[in-house]
Design a protein around this motif. Structure first.
Motif, PDB file in Angstrom:
ATOM      1  N   TYR A   9      -0.495 -17.773   5.890  1.00 13.41           N
ATOM      2  CA  TYR A   9      -0.942 -16.617   6.668  1.00 13.41           C
ATOM      3  C   TYR A   9      -0.376 -16.659   8.087  1.00 13.41           C
ATOM      4  O   TYR A   9      -0.241 -17.720   8.697  1.00 13.41           O
ATOM      5  CB  TYR A   9      -2.470 -16.630   6.708  1.00 13.41           C
ATOM      6  CG  TYR A   9      -3.090 -15.705   7.720  1.00 13.41           C
ATOM      7  CD1 TYR A   9      -3.372 -14.386   7.404  1.00 13.41           C
ATOM      8  CD2 TYR A   9      -3.417 -16.170   8.999  1.00 13.41           C
ATOM      9  CE1 TYR A   9      -3.960 -13.537   8.337  1.00 13.41           C
ATOM     10  CE2 TYR A   9      -4.005 -15.332   9.935  1.00 13.41           C
ATOM     11  CZ  TYR A   9      -4.271 -14.021   9.602  1.00 13.41           C
ATOM     12  OH  TYR A   9      -4.855 -13.190  10.531  1.00 13.41           O
ATOM     13  N   ASP A  13      -0.638 -10.623   9.746  1.00 12.72           N
ATOM     14  CA  ASP A  13      -1.114 -10.233   8.413  1.00 12.72           C
ATOM     15  C   ASP A  13      -2.575  -9.780   8.420  1.00 12.72           C
ATOM     16  O   ASP A  13      -3.075  -9.311   7.400  1.00 12.72           O
ATOM     17  CB  ASP A  13      -1.002 -11.420   7.437  1.00 12.72           C
ATOM     18  CG  ASP A  13       0.408 -11.948   7.292  1.00 12.72           C
ATOM     19  OD1 ASP A  13       1.343 -11.126   7.320  1.00 12.72           O
ATOM     20  OD2 ASP A  13       0.570 -13.171   7.145  1.00 12.72           O
ATOM     21  N   GLU A  16      -3.863  -6.305   7.038  1.00  8.69           N
ATOM     22  CA  GLU A  16      -3.527  -6.131   5.623  1.00  8.69           C
ATOM     23  C   GLU A  16      -4.374  -7.043   4.739  1.00  8.69           C
ATOM     24  O   GLU A  16      -4.777  -6.649   3.642  1.00  8.69           O
ATOM     25  CB  GLU A  16      -2.041  -6.408   5.396  1.00  8.69           C
ATOM     26  CG  GLU A  16      -1.124  -5.309   5.889  1.00  8.69           C
ATOM     27  CD  GLU A  16       0.316  -5.541   5.484  1.00  8.69           C
ATOM     28  OE1 GLU A  16       0.813  -4.815   4.606  1.00  8.69           O
ATOM     29  OE2 GLU A  16       0.945  -6.458   6.053  1.00  8.69           O
ATOM     30  N   VAL A  17      -4.648  -8.258   5.215  1.00 10.28           N
ATOM     31  CA  VAL A  17      -5.500  -9.175   4.461  1.00 10.28           C
ATOM     32  C   VAL A  17      -6.893  -8.572   4.291  1.00 10.28           C
ATOM     33  O   VAL A  17      -7.458  -8.573   3.190  1.00 10.28           O
ATOM     34  CB  VAL A  17      -5.583 -10.546   5.171  1.00 10.28           C
ATOM     35  CG1 VAL A  17      -6.739 -11.377   4.598  1.00 10.28           C
ATOM     36  CG2 VAL A  17      -4.272 -11.297   5.010  1.00 10.28           C
ATOM     37  N   VAL A 111      -0.809 -15.801   1.780  1.00  8.88           N
ATOM     38  CA  VAL A 111      -0.674 -14.416   1.324  1.00  8.88           C
ATOM     39  C   VAL A 111       0.494 -14.340   0.354  1.00  8.88           C
ATOM     40  O   VAL A 111       1.428 -15.143   0.417  1.00  8.88           O
ATOM     41  CB  VAL A 111      -0.442 -13.439   2.498  1.00  8.88           C
ATOM     42  CG1 VAL A 111      -1.600 -13.486   3.480  1.00  8.88           C
ATOM     43  CG2 VAL A 111       0.880 -13.723   3.204  1.00  8.88           C
ATOM     44  N   GLU A 113       3.482 -11.924  -0.465  1.00  7.56           N
ATOM     45  CA  GLU A 113       4.193 -10.857   0.224  1.00  7.56           C
ATOM     46  C   GLU A 113       5.247 -10.240  -0.687  1.00  7.56           C
ATOM     47  O   GLU A 113       5.995 -10.960  -1.351  1.00  7.56           O
ATOM     48  CB  GLU A 113       4.858 -11.399   1.482  1.00  7.56           C
ATOM     49  CG  GLU A 113       5.580 -10.342   2.307  1.00  7.56           C
ATOM     50  CD  GLU A 113       6.308 -10.947   3.495  1.00  7.56           C
ATOM     51  OE1 GLU A 113       6.171 -10.412   4.605  1.00  7.56           O
ATOM     52  OE2 GLU A 113       7.012 -11.963   3.314  1.00  7.56           O
ATOM     53  N   ARG A 117       5.068  -6.418   2.614  1.00  9.36           N
ATOM     54  CA  ARG A 117       3.648  -6.074   2.626  1.00  9.36           C
ATOM     55  C   ARG A 117       2.836  -7.163   1.942  1.00  9.36           C
ATOM     56  O   ARG A 117       3.284  -7.778   0.969  1.00  9.36           O
ATOM     57  CB  ARG A 117       3.407  -4.739   1.899  1.00  9.36           C
ATOM     58  CG  ARG A 117       4.122  -3.538   2.505  1.00  9.36           C
ATOM     59  CD  ARG A 117       3.677  -3.265   3.939  1.00  9.36           C
ATOM     60  NE  ARG A 117       2.239  -3.066   4.043  1.00  9.36           N
ATOM     61  CZ  ARG A 117       1.624  -1.892   3.890  1.00  9.36           C
ATOM     62  NH1 ARG A 117       2.357  -0.811   3.610  1.00  9.36           N
ATOM     63  NH2 ARG A 117       0.323  -1.784   4.016  1.00  9.36           N
ATOM     64  N   VAL A 118       1.624  -7.370   2.435  1.00  8.88           N
ATOM     65  CA  VAL A 118       0.706  -8.324   1.814  1.00  8.88           C
ATOM     66  C   VAL A 118       0.109  -7.688   0.564  1.00  8.88           C
ATOM     67  O   VAL A 118      -0.496  -6.611   0.630  1.00  8.88           O
ATOM     68  CB  VAL A 118      -0.422  -8.725   2.787  1.00  8.88           C
ATOM     69  CG1 VAL A 118      -1.470  -9.583   2.073  1.00  8.88           C
ATOM     70  CG2 VAL A 118       0.153  -9.489   3.970  1.00  8.88           C
ATOM     71  N   THR A 121      -3.996 -12.427  -1.625  1.00 12.73           N
ATOM     72  CA  THR A 121      -4.519 -13.401  -0.669  1.00 12.73           C
ATOM     73  C   THR A 121      -5.283 -14.502  -1.393  1.00 12.73           C
ATOM     74  O   THR A 121      -5.828 -14.293  -2.478  1.00 12.73           O
ATOM     75  CB  THR A 121      -5.493 -12.751   0.339  1.00 12.73           C
ATOM     76  OG1 THR A 121      -6.666 -12.316  -0.365  1.00 12.73           O
ATOM     77  CG2 THR A 121      -4.864 -11.564   1.035  1.00 12.73           C
TER      78      THR A 121
END
Length: 222
Positions: A9, A13, A16-17, A111, A113, A117-118, A121
């Motif tokens: 991480y 992020d 988005e997380v 994460v 990816e 983009r994430v 998780t």
């Protein structure tokens, strides 16, 4: 299929997380409603209300309306339960990922990816219940990226982390309605240890249970 990278991480992020986790948890509301409707207590209450009003009013409209309102109220209660859990999770650790998962030596957050983009998780901490185990937490994969092996890769990442640090294994909790998650964990070698009621009153009333799983680390393979 776009390439997916599992990495640690980073601060950028964060939003988005939280989005992946919040949307993922909210997806469990409809199956939770179905779970409640299958419970004998819920069926008895709905049936009794319907029959009592039908008998007293001699009209089908009033009992149908009453049952509809009860169903709507029930969904609101379940939505509240999940909203409360999401907010508690944000307050406890997801608003403080660096301090909770990256600063301690035996904790981490990753994460998945894809195209910048994430899309997934997972985190882990030393389990409060047993310091010989890590606890897998906040596992979530975007609906658009499921079925691509991302969840399995995240599980393996946690298992590798636990092995490298000499833990006996990994434990986690999931809910009775998360059937896909249960299948995943069992496929990855997790064993069901116990099933117990969630602490909320609504959960106890509707037999909404949590399941504890445990994975024992094998030093040669898993």
């Amino acid at each position: 299929m776009a390439e997916v990278q599992i990495r640690r991480y980073r601060d950028e992020d964060h939003e988005e997380v939280k989005e992946v986790f919040t949307i993922g948890m909210s997806e469990h509301i409809p199956p939770s409603c179905m779970h409640v409707l299958k419970q004998p207590l819920a069926q008895m209450i709905l049936g009794c209300v319907f029959c009592a009003l039908l008998t007293s009013s001699k009209s089908i409209l009033l009992p149908v309306l009453a049952v509809t309102l009860l169903l709507a109220a029930g969904r609101q209660c379940i939505s509240y339960m999940f909203t409360k859990y999401i907010q508690t999770s944000l307050d406890q650790d997801l608003d403080h990922i660096q301090q909770t998962y990256l600063d301690p030596p035996n904790a981490c957050f990753w994460v998945a990816e894809s195209q910048g983009r994430v899309v997934g998780t997972v985190g882990c901490l030393t389990a409060a219940k047993d310091e010989n185990f890590l606890e897998l937490k906040r596992m979530s994969v975007k609906k658009t990226h499921r079925g691509q092996g991302i969840a399995k890769a995240l599980c393996r990442t946690v298992a590798d982390f636990a092995r490298e640090r000499g833990y006996l294994g990994v434990m986690l909790h999931t809910s009775v309605v998360q059937t896909d998650a249960q299948k995943l964990y069992e496929h990855m070698g997790y064993q069901k240890i116990r099933e117990f009621s969630a602490p909320e009153f609504i959960a106890k009333l509707t037999n909404f249970t949590l399941i504890e799983y445990q994975f024992i680390i094998k030093q040669d393979h898993y």
